[in-house]
Design a protein around this motif. Structure first.
Motif, PDB file in Angstrom:
ATOM      1  N   CYS A  10       0.839  -1.190   0.000  1.00  0.00           N
ATOM      2  CA  CYS A  10       0.000   0.000   0.000  1.00  0.00           C
ATOM      3  C   CYS A  10       0.882   1.251   0.000  1.00  0.00           C
ATOM      4  CB  CYS A  10      -0.890  -0.016   1.233  1.00  0.00           C
ATOM      5  SG  CYS A  10      -1.808   1.499   1.488  1.00  0.00           S
ATOM      6  N   CYS A  13       0.255   2.989   3.781  1.00  0.00           N
ATOM      7  CA  CYS A  13       0.689   2.378   5.046  1.00  0.00           C
ATOM      8  C   CYS A  13       1.753   1.299   4.859  1.00  0.00           C
ATOM      9  CB  CYS A  13      -0.514   1.792   5.777  1.00  0.00           C
ATOM     10  SG  CYS A  13      -1.190   0.349   4.949  1.00  0.00           S
ATOM     11  N   CYS A  26      -4.878  -0.145   0.454  1.00  0.00           N
ATOM     12  CA  CYS A  26      -5.699  -1.124   1.161  1.00  0.00           C
ATOM     13  C   CYS A  26      -7.177  -0.786   0.987  1.00  0.00           C
ATOM     14  CB  CYS A  26      -5.437  -1.101   2.662  1.00  0.00           C
ATOM     15  SG  CYS A  26      -3.738  -1.106   3.131  1.00  0.00           S
ATOM     16  N   CYS A  30      -6.810   4.654   3.252  1.00  0.00           N
ATOM     17  CA  CYS A  30      -5.404   4.797   2.862  1.00  0.00           C
ATOM     18  C   CYS A  30      -5.257   5.692   1.631  1.00  0.00           C
ATOM     19  CB  CYS A  30      -4.780   3.426   2.597  1.00  0.00           C
ATOM     20  SG  CYS A  30      -4.225   2.617   4.108  1.00  0.00           S
TER      21      CYS A  30
HETATM   22 ZN   LIG Z   1      -2.890   0.943   3.488  1.00  0.00          ZN
END
Ligand SMILES: [Zn+2]
Length: 124
Positions: A10, A13, A26, A30
């Motif tokens: 991702c 994150c 995700c 995000c």
């Molecule tokens: Zn994420």
């Protein structure tokens, strides 16, 4: 033949992504976090550049006495005052091939031996 599986993470994150191979995040949370971060970086960079341009303009204005059309100064003096040569708003090249560097309505023309001619843009 099976393609080797790429592990994608991702962008926000950095957790490994599952599912579609074109996924970048995700979830919507995000995605929003990432886009907000990008926007604030862009805003900060723009603010810094705008501040530098305003400062350059103020420095040129301060060196050009009221009522005078031009004034001469040195590169050293400009740098001392914090002038950032890499920030200009536009260029103006005369018919004779001289290029003036502008910060909004104030500009300069590089002369010989690190001298500069400061000018104010004339009304069109
Ligand atoms: Zn994420």
């Amino acid at each position: 033949m099976l393609q080797p599986k790429e592990t994608r993470n991702c962008l926000a994150c950095d957790k490994p992504l599952k599912g579609r191979s074109d996924k970048k995040f995700c979830d919507d949370y995000c995605r929003a976090a990432y886009n907000n971060e990008l926007k604030s970086i862009t805003n900060n960079q723009m603010r810094n550049i705008n501040n530098a341009l305003s400062k350059n303009r103020r420095i040129l204005e301060a060196l050009l006495p009221e009522g005078e059309e031009t004034a001469k100064t040195t590169r050293e003096k400009l740098i001392q005052k914090g002038f950032a040569f890499k920030y200009i708003t536009h260029l103006y090249t005369t018919k004779t091939g001289k290029t003036y560097y502008y910060c909004y309505d104030h500009g300069y023309l590089p002369l010989e031996n690190d001298w500069y001619l400061i000018v104010r843009r004339k009304e069109d």
